[in-house]
Design a protein around this motif. Structure first.
Motif, PDB file in Angstrom:
ATOM      1  N   THR A  23      59.025  -4.358  40.191  1.00  0.00           N
ATOM      2  CA  THR A  23      59.987  -3.664  39.333  1.00  0.00           C
ATOM      3  C   THR A  23      60.775  -2.635  40.136  1.00  0.00           C
ATOM      4  OG1 THR A  23      58.467  -3.972  37.482  1.00  0.00           O
ATOM      5  CG2 THR A  23      60.241  -2.368  37.181  1.00  0.00           C
ATOM      6  N   ASP A  26      63.360  -4.250  42.507  1.00  0.00           N
ATOM      7  CA  ASP A  26      64.523  -4.712  41.733  1.00  0.00           C
ATOM      8  C   ASP A  26      65.523  -3.567  41.585  1.00  0.00           C
ATOM      9  OD1 ASP A  26      63.609  -7.304  41.386  1.00  0.00           O
ATOM     10  OD2 ASP A  26      62.836  -6.956  39.357  1.00  0.00           O
ATOM     11  N   LYS A  27      65.023  -2.373  41.319  1.00  0.00           N
ATOM     12  CA  LYS A  27      65.895  -1.190  41.213  1.00  0.00           C
ATOM     13  C   LYS A  27      66.519  -0.850  42.564  1.00  0.00           C
ATOM     14  CE  LYS A  27      63.103   1.252  37.742  1.00  0.00           C
ATOM     15  NZ  LYS A  27      63.890   1.018  36.571  1.00  0.00           N
ATOM     16  N   ARG A  30      69.522  -2.817  43.554  1.00  0.00           N
ATOM     17  CA  ARG A  30      70.733  -2.495  42.788  1.00  0.00           C
ATOM     18  C   ARG A  30      71.235  -1.066  43.055  1.00  0.00           C
ATOM     19  NH1 ARG A  30      67.428  -4.564  38.719  1.00  0.00           N
ATOM     20  NH2 ARG A  30      67.395  -2.530  37.713  1.00  0.00           N
ATOM     21  N   ASP A  31      70.486  -0.302  43.829  1.00  0.00           N
ATOM     22  CA  ASP A  31      70.811   1.093  44.055  1.00  0.00           C
ATOM     23  C   ASP A  31      71.928   1.240  45.095  1.00  0.00           C
ATOM     24  OD1 ASP A  31      69.836   3.976  43.543  1.00  0.00           O
ATOM     25  OD2 ASP A  31      69.910   3.846  45.735  1.00  0.00           O
ATOM     26  N   LEU A  94      63.001   6.763  42.806  1.00  0.00           N
ATOM     27  CA  LEU A  94      62.998   5.483  42.093  1.00  0.00           C
ATOM     28  C   LEU A  94      61.580   4.963  41.868  1.00  0.00           C
ATOM     29  CD1 LEU A  94      65.994   3.485  43.639  1.00  0.00           C
ATOM     30  CD2 LEU A  94      65.819   4.448  41.325  1.00  0.00           C
ATOM     31  N   THR A  98      59.934   4.408  38.225  1.00  0.00           N
ATOM     32  CA  THR A  98      59.374   3.101  37.860  1.00  0.00           C
ATOM     33  C   THR A  98      57.938   3.255  37.371  1.00  0.00           C
ATOM     34  OG1 THR A  98      60.805   2.058  39.512  1.00  0.00           O
ATOM     35  CG2 THR A  98      58.941   0.750  38.689  1.00  0.00           C
TER      36      THR A  98
END
Length: 157
Positions: A23, A26-27, A30-31, A94, A98
């Protein structure tokens, strides 16, 4: 007499760590700040990091045995990456975000140990990322993190 659980046992199981890092990454991808740094990571990166942290927290030795990893190999992954303090802080932010979103244990003792390890580990990553050669020998043991041990150069008398 009760035995004190490892951080790994307290957190859950290997699925807890694999879900957390799946998870999280995934962040990361996209960061705006971190995405380009990780866009070419190996398909095994997320699993290796989950296994590494789980092992450091007292879990099964999946990183050293199944993944054929070592502390020196993990350090080596950061050599020459020229990480910055800004990127370190964003990575940490992040990951903790999460952990909260997934409902990872939030008691003060566990979170203190988790943040302590992440601060220690990410600061080592930044230091080692400025180097051109890995300063660690392959025989160096894996770190072990618990409920309050010092992880760095301090050695009590």
């Amino acid at each position: 007499m009760k035995t004190v659980p490892t951080l790994y046992e307290w957190a859950g199981d290997i699925q807890t760590f694999e879900t957390l890092f799946e998870t999280f990454y995934d962040k990361v991808l996209r960061d705006d700040l971190l995405g380009s740094l990780f866009k070419n990571m190996s398909p095994d990166h997320v699993r290796h990091v989950a296994h590494f942290v789980a092992e450091v927290f007292g879990g099964p030795t999946l990183y050293t045995e199944q993944d054929q990893g070592s502390h020196a190999k993990m350090i080596g992954e950061h050599i020459g990456k020229m990480l910055t303090e800004e990127k370190r802080q964003r990575w940490l932010q992040l990951l903790l975000q999460t952990a909260d979103e997934l409902g990872l244990k939030s008691d003060p003792e566990f979170r203190s140990a988790l943040v302590g390890y992440l601060e220690w580990g990410t600061r080592l990553a930044v230091i080692n990322s400025q180097l051109t050669e890995n300063p660690m020998v392959e025989s160096e043991p894996m770190p072990r993190w618990g409920w309050g041990e010092t992880g760095g150069p301090y050695i009590p008398n």
